[in-house]
Scaffold this motif. Structure first.
Motif, mmCIF file in Angstrom:
data_model
loop_
_atom_site.group_PDB
_atom_site.id
_atom_site.type_symbol
_atom_site.label_atom_id
_atom_site.label_comp_id
_atom_site.label_asym_id
_atom_site.label_seq_id
_atom_site.Cartn_x
_atom_site.Cartn_y
_atom_site.Cartn_z
ATOM 1 N N GLY A 1 0.804 -1.235 0.000
ATOM 2 C CA GLY A 1 0.000 0.000 0.000
ATOM 3 C C GLY A 1 0.825 1.267 0.000
ATOM 4 N N HIS A 2 2.131 1.151 -0.193
ATOM 5 C CA HIS A 2 3.002 2.334 -0.206
ATOM 6 C C HIS A 2 3.616 2.526 -1.583
ATOM 7 C CE1 HIS A 2 2.835 2.919 4.160
ATOM 8 N NE2 HIS A 2 2.881 1.591 4.263
ATOM 9 N N SER A 3 3.967 3.772 -1.877
ATOM 10 C CA SER A 3 4.520 4.121 -3.188
ATOM 11 C C SER A 3 5.998 4.480 -3.067
ATOM 12 C CB SER A 3 3.756 5.305 -3.785
ATOM 13 O OG SER A 3 2.385 4.994 -3.938
ATOM 14 N N ALA A 4 6.672 4.508 -4.223
ATOM 15 C CA ALA A 4 8.085 4.885 -4.260
ATOM 16 C C ALA A 4 8.279 6.278 -3.667
ATOM 17 C CB ALA A 4 8.585 4.844 -5.699
ATOM 18 N N GLN A 5 9.399 6.429 -2.966
ATOM 19 C CA GLN A 5 9.834 7.666 -2.295
ATOM 20 C C GLN A 5 9.118 7.916 -0.970
ATOM 21 O OE1 GLN A 5 12.512 8.613 -3.744
ATOM 22 N NE2 GLN A 5 12.008 7.215 -5.438
ATOM 23 N N GLU A 6 8.202 7.040 -0.582
ATOM 24 C CA GLU A 6 7.564 7.186 0.738
ATOM 25 C C GLU A 6 8.528 6.757 1.840
ATOM 26 O OE1 GLU A 6 3.654 5.883 1.917
ATOM 27 O OE2 GLU A 6 3.001 5.850 -0.184
ATOM 28 N N GLU A 7 8.412 7.432 3.006
ATOM 29 C CA GLU A 7 9.142 7.030 4.207
ATOM 30 C C GLU A 7 8.114 6.768 5.295
ATOM 31 O OE1 GLU A 7 12.477 9.407 5.329
ATOM 32 O OE2 GLU A 7 12.959 9.941 3.260
ATOM 33 N N PHE A 8 8.238 5.638 5.966
ATOM 34 C CA PHE A 8 7.235 5.250 6.960
ATOM 35 C C PHE A 8 7.855 4.248 7.936
ATOM 36 C CE2 PHE A 8 6.919 2.792 3.097
ATOM 37 C CZ PHE A 8 6.862 1.485 3.506
ATOM 38 N N THR A 9 7.079 3.835 8.920
ATOM 39 C CA THR A 9 7.554 2.908 9.959
ATOM 40 C C THR A 9 6.650 1.689 10.018
ATOM 41 O OG1 THR A 9 8.445 4.713 11.282
ATOM 42 C CG2 THR A 9 8.075 2.624 12.416
ATOM 43 N N ILE A 10 7.271 0.527 10.180
ATOM 44 C CA ILE A 10 6.531 -0.731 10.339
ATOM 45 C C ILE A 10 6.746 -1.230 11.760
ATOM 46 C CG2 ILE A 10 6.346 -3.145 9.618
ATOM 47 C CD1 ILE A 10 7.366 -2.301 6.883
ATOM 48 N N ASP A 11 5.662 -1.517 12.472
ATOM 49 C CA ASP A 11 5.744 -2.087 13.825
ATOM 50 C C ASP A 11 5.503 -3.586 13.756
ATOM 51 O OD1 ASP A 11 6.154 0.409 15.083
ATOM 52 O OD2 ASP A 11 4.002 0.831 14.946
ATOM 53 N N VAL A 12 6.419 -4.358 14.319
ATOM 54 C CA VAL A 12 6.312 -5.830 14.296
ATOM 55 C C VAL A 12 6.711 -6.393 15.653
ATOM 56 C CG1 VAL A 12 6.772 -6.057 11.814
ATOM 57 C CG2 VAL A 12 8.670 -6.049 13.430
ATOM 58 N N THR A 13 6.419 -7.679 15.840
ATOM 59 C CA THR A 13 6.840 -8.402 17.046
ATOM 60 C C THR A 13 7.594 -9.659 16.628
ATOM 61 O OG1 THR A 13 4.891 -7.634 18.261
ATOM 62 C CG2 THR A 13 6.066 -9.544 19.162
ATOM 63 N N PHE A 14 8.779 -9.821 17.157
ATOM 64 C CA PHE A 14 9.564 -11.013 16.829
ATOM 65 C C PHE A 14 8.901 -12.268 17.423
ATOM 66 C CE2 PHE A 14 12.768 -7.863 15.932
ATOM 67 C CZ PHE A 14 13.559 -8.456 14.948
#
Length: 428
Positions: free
Chosen positions: A205-218
């Protein structure tokens, strides 16, 4: 010369061996002469010292031990053949009485394989669960062929779950950077991600040149201890979104795959699927008949054999864990020591029983190994390892156990073929 063999109820054979005085003396004197020719004794030219001096210099006990080492194996093999002993392990010389000029008397013990009471193994009706290719197996293989020759093209739109993306990432737990948790211009196929759960989905759902954060759990079972169950965030800079374009299913694609026409490609794939199904069903039949034979076979395996096999399996498991960079003790702790011991003991019992059954059937069915069988096996191994057969043969000669292992594999294969040919299989 008289030899006696006594077998106790633990499958231990005690052998009282007598080697005639003349033979023992001849070998003793040859051994003395060999020592005399190879050592320097003060006051004598090499090879000219008298026997009593050589004996004193070398030591009579050492010479006698070497004489026994030379005489015992050949005489032992004769006793094994004459008494049809089925040896399980290396013999042990318990005691000896050796005076030059008199008969050499030896007492040895050797562990024997247990008696195998086979049930019926021919002319049986055996049910097995037949393997069948899925109805759309050919279509799936053709689709895989299209993917193999697909191309990636940059697109100017938000990514979807089937795209490939190029991005930078940097991982953190709180404010602390994750060691080795960053990369530049990383390429990821979102449909086939090996990242931790949630990571690939966060790139959709993101496009080129976007900056964002992904939250995950190991995951709780993550291989790195301090990251197990940890909540993390990854800073992402997305550079490219690429769409996978599949070629048309036509003759042109077939040519890329090495066939002249699409029909020829389909035929080749179908032949492959049929061959794989046949191999799978042969394996299922083999398992079914062998399990049936095993269930009707009685073998009282002695503890010493089980203990040795258990130790071998334990060492195999430790070596395997080490090669994979895993801590064997932690793996045992996770599964439970008692559970691991039970699993290894069951495996030891199964391995020994299977090996003894194969050996017994080969004997009863008179399945002999010929030189051509060994050479064919070596040729197959050489092809698998990408070596010349002669080169592999020389490598195998360096390990005394190699040809014994090859013989066991060939015997198992012959027994397997015999069981498949001499029983009736019913698909269910």
């Amino acid at each position: 010369m008289t030899n006696t063999v006594t077998i106790n109820d633990k499958n231990i054979a005690t052998i009282d061996m007598v080697i005639e005085s003349k033979t023992a003396k001849e070998v003793y004197e040859r051994t003395l002469k060999a020592y005399g020719a190879s050592i320097n004794i003060a006051g004598f030219r090499k090879g000219k010292a008298p026997n009593n001096i050589i004996e004193k210099y070398v030591g009579a006990d050492r010479i006698k031990a070497e004489v026994i080492d030379r005489l015992f194996p050949e005489e032992f093999q004769k006793i094994v053949a004459d008494n049809k002993l089925n040896i399980a392990f290396t013999p042990v010389i318990e005691s000896f009485d050796f005076n030059v000029g008199e008969d050499l008397k030896l007492k040895a013990t050797v562990e024997l394989k247990p008696e195998v009471k086979l049930g019926q193994y021919k002319d049986l009706e055996v049910e097995y669960v037949e393997f069948k290719n899925e109805a759309d197996a050919l279509d799936k293989e053709l689709e895989q062929t299209r993917k193999r020759f697909s191309t990636l093209t940059k697109v100017d739109r938000p990514s979807n779950e089937n795209d490939t993306v190029v991005f930078d990432f940097e991982g953190f737990i709180g404010d602390e950077k994750i060691e080795h948790g960053e990369a530049k211009n990383y390429t990821l196929d979102l449909a086939n991600s090996n990242f931790i759960p949630g990571f690939a989905q966060g790139l959709v759902g993101h496009s080129a040149q976007e900056e964002f954060t992904i939250d995950v759990t190991f995951p709780e079972d993550y291989h790195e201890e301090k990251l197990k169950g940890a909540k993390a965030n990854f800073k992402i800079k997305l550079h490219e979104v690429k769409e996978r374009l599949l070629p048309e299913l036509d003759d042109e694609l077939a040519k890329k795959a090495g066939k002249d026409t699409l029909d020829a490609l389909k035929e080749d794939i179908q032949n492959y699927l049929d061959s794989m199904a046949q191999s799978q069903n042969d394996r299922l039949k083999s398992d079914a008949i062998f399990n049936k034979v095993s269930d009707s076979t009685q073998i009282d395996i002695q503890k010493t054999m089980l203990d040795r096999e258990y130790s071998a399996i334990l060492e195999e498991a430790k070596t395997s864990a080490q090669r994979q960079g895993a801590d064997f003790d932690k793996l045992v702790e996770t599964e439970g020591k008692e559970a691991v011991e039970t699993r290894f003991k069951d495996e030891a019992q199964k391995r020994i029983k299977n090996s003894l059954i194969v050996e017994k059937i080969a004997l009863e069915a008179d399945l002999k190994i010929e030189q051509k069988d060994i050479m064919e096996h070596i040729n197959q191994m050489a092809a698998m390892y990408g070596m010349a057969p002669a080169q592999l043969f020389e490598e195998l000669r360096k390990n005394p156990n190699s040809f014994a292992a090859i013989s066991q594999q060939i015997t198992a294969s012959k027994v397997n073929d015999f069981l498949l040919e001499n029983n009736k299989f019913i698909a269910k």
